[in-house]
Design an enzyme around this catalytic site. Structure first.
Site, PDB file in Angstrom:
ATOM      1  N   GLU A 303     -19.083  11.395  -0.596  1.00  0.00           N
ATOM      2  CA  GLU A 303     -17.655  11.469  -0.256  1.00  0.00           C
ATOM      3  C   GLU A 303     -16.867  10.799  -1.374  1.00  0.00           C
ATOM      4  OE1 GLU A 303     -14.160  10.605   0.315  1.00  0.00           O
ATOM      5  OE2 GLU A 303     -14.892   9.053   1.683  1.00  0.00           O
ATOM      6  N   CYS A 340      -9.011   7.219   0.995  1.00  0.00           N
ATOM      7  CA  CYS A 340      -9.599   8.454   0.465  1.00  0.00           C
ATOM      8  C   CYS A 340      -8.982   9.697   1.092  1.00  0.00           C
ATOM      9  CB  CYS A 340     -11.106   8.452   0.653  1.00  0.00           C
ATOM     10  SG  CYS A 340     -11.650   8.272   2.359  1.00  0.00           S
TER      11      CYS A 340
END
Length: 593
Positions: A303, A340
């Site tokens: 990720e 994020c």
């Protein structure tokens, strides 16, 4: 009397059955009951604590390998942490391997009990302020940011796994085929062994605890490598999990926390006794992690953040405008933009574009940076916390100025900020930059900063093209009224997750988390995340006693008649996959006609 007795027999039987069911559920509830426990909080969270301000705040100290931990909001020293060595990582993995053998044999109720102990024994719930303050001290964020991004999402992960984790990992039957009708099929999910998670600093509590929750519920042991930037809080947050294990009668060695410098991390990510790695971080570091893991053929869930678009359509009603504007503000400035799945680009249609500028300019200009440290009663609220480091500030300023030279308008901020009370803290002024176009570097670069980028679109197709113009594709959101337009964007935008008329809520319902393109691959969270931490074992068994696979004589080795064997093999394929005439043809081939 006989009639009365006959009448009562079924009633007594029903009452007995209900009693047994109640007793079963009471026993089950008791067996999984949470166990109260205590973890001592770091002294730095006590009211009135003051640390020594560092002259030059830095994680590294001259002539030493220790990690100098400090509060990025003030530059005050929090303490020093000795980093793990390669030998230390070997010892941690060895302890985890030994403990996992017994842990893998635990039942789902036993694993649920540990998670309930963390949540339902009210540790996380009752200690929200302590957890939040520890996260704030180590990462610089505000208490509200910590409540939303650290505690809320961790509580949801615990609750979802308690409620639905067993269902996700229950054996699953699969359909058979015409040729294999005498077989029954099943997939089971078994622990991999010892897994690892290398997590980022932006959410020091959630990013560390979340992979622990999933890994131990799947029956694994886990090595969690937190960032050296938040090394101070890692031991306290890890102890929340290990202490819950101990309170429930299990070994704390199931969970191991390590912190190391990058030159040692390779030893962990290529270790032959690690069965899976979850990596949360930047693209450049991911290249090293994946190359290292490839040496031992370790699968990696990656990720890597994103450049998430928020698309605002012109049909947004007046009553919803302010609500959406508030969501955009929270989505951009949550944790000072160090998120994020934060909103990195707001793409607006022409009519709503100007309204957003008018509405947002005074709000962003009024945002107040600051720290929870040394805050006094009556002090003004803090809107924006600190950045983890000032190392990226010059690059940010250059990107902003480059955009202005190309026609963007800077309406607020744009530079680093020296806080009058915390001159050693790392602050960037909340920024509003409008008229940004896809060709500008700032529109293609993940900023991880408190910068609101506004981009103008002229049509639905234009919105989609701008949204898809970056190498990233993690999350996205779209706001409007027309179901047709909303669904067109949902299905056309490049992203692993899309929220309609909301921001980042896919995680709050534990849907699979992850992206595509430059945002990585693999998924954590939800059913897919749990199953990804398991060996997905496929099993076929005989359906009926006495009915088994036999190799027909013409196909048995050594083959006596090649032509006959070939005709039979063809016939089997036709029989299995042909239509009605094909099956007849196949049957003839099988019997040799």
């Amino acid at each position: 009397m006989e009639l009365e007795l006959d009448f009562n027999v079924p009633i007594l039987g029903a009452v007995g059955l209900v009693t047994l069911l109640i007793a079963y559920y009471l026993f089950r509830s008791s067996a999984e009951a949470a166990v109260p426990y205590h973890v001592a909080a770091p002294g730095q969270v006590q009211a009135g604590w003051k640390g020594e301000p560092l002259e030059q705040p830095s994680l590294k100290t001259s002539g030493s390998s220790v990690i100098q931990c400090y509060a990025p909001a003030t530059g005050e020293a929090l303490g020093r942490v000795n980093p793990s060595s390669a030998d230390g990582i070997d010892r941690a993995i060895a302890k985890a391997r030994e403990a996992q053998v017994k842990w893998a044999k635990t039942t789902f109720p036993e694993r649920r009990k540990v998670l309930k102990t963390m949540l339902k024994a009210r540790f996380v719930l009752e200690n929200q302020e302590t957890i939040a303050r520890v996260a704030c001290l180590d990462s610089g964020k505000t208490m509200v940011d910590a409540a939303l991004g650290e505690i809320l999402v961790t509580a949801e992960k615990l609750q979802w796994t308690i409620d639905h984790g067993e269902d996700a990992l229950e054996p699953e039957s699969r359909p058979t085929s015409f040729l294999m009708m005498y077989k029954k099929n099943e997939v089971i999910w078994q622990p991999l062994g010892v897994v690892a998670a290398c997590v980022s600093w932006n959410y020091p509590f959630h990013n560390l605890i979340s992979p622990i929750i999933a890994s131990i519920f799947a029956g694994n042991a886990i090595i969690v490598k937190g960032s050296e930037a938040t090394a101070w809080s890692s031991s306290y947050f890890t102890s929340i999990a290990t202490s819950a294990l101990v309170a429930c009668g299990h070994s704390p060695d199931i969970v191991q926390s390590v912190v190391c410098w990058p030159n040692v991390a390779n030893h962990l990510t290529s270790h032959p006794n690690i069965a899976h790695i979850t990596f949360i971080g930047s693209r450049p570091v991911a290249h090293h992690v994946c190359a290292s893991a490839a040496k031992a053929l370790i699968p990696v869930c990656v990720e890597l953040g994103g450049k998430d678009p928020a698309i605002v359509l012109d049909d947004l009603s007046n009553s919803n405008f302010k609500r959406v504007a508030s969501i955009l503000m929270r989505g951009v400035f949550q944790s000072a933009g160090q998120n994020c799945i934060g909103i990195e680009r707001v793409i607006a249609m022409p009519n709503v574009y100007e309204r957003l500028i008018t509405h947002l300019t005074p709000l962003i200009s009024a945002l107040r940076p600051g720290s929870i440290l040394n805050a006094q009663p009556g002090d003004p609220p803090i809107d924006i916390g600190a950045s983890i480091s000032s190392a990226n500030f010059s690059f940010l300023e250059d990107l902003i100025q480059d955009a202005v030279k190309q026609g963007a308008r800077l309406l607020a901020g744009g530079t680093r900020y020296t806080h009058p009370n915390y001159p050693k803290g790392h602050y960037f002024t909340p920024t509003l930059l409008v008229d940004v176009t896809p060709s500008m570097r700032i529109a293609q670069t993940e900023l991880f900063a408190p910068v609101f980028l506004l981009m103008r679109a002229t049509s639905i197709s234009s919105c989609i093209a701008i949204a898809n113009s970056t190498p990233y594709a993690l999350g996205a959101s779209v706001y409007g009224t027309s179901s047709r337009d909303l669904e067109r964007i949902v299905h056309s935008v490049h992203a692993g997750m899309v929220a309609v008329n909301d921001f980042a809520v896919t995680y709050m319902v534990q849907l699979p988390f992850g992206g595509v393109k430059g945002s990585g691959y693999g998924r954590f969270a939800g059913k897919e995340g749990l199953r990804g931490l398991c060996n997905q074992k496929a099993i076929t068994r005989d359906r009926w006693w006495g009915v088994k696979t036999n190799i027909p004589p013409p196909m048995d080795l050594p083959v006596e008649d090649g032509a006959r064997a070939w005709k039979m093999a063809q016939g089997i394929v036709w029989l299995g996959y042909g239509g009605l005439w094909g099956k007849f043809r196949g049957l003839r081939g099988v019997v040799g006609l």
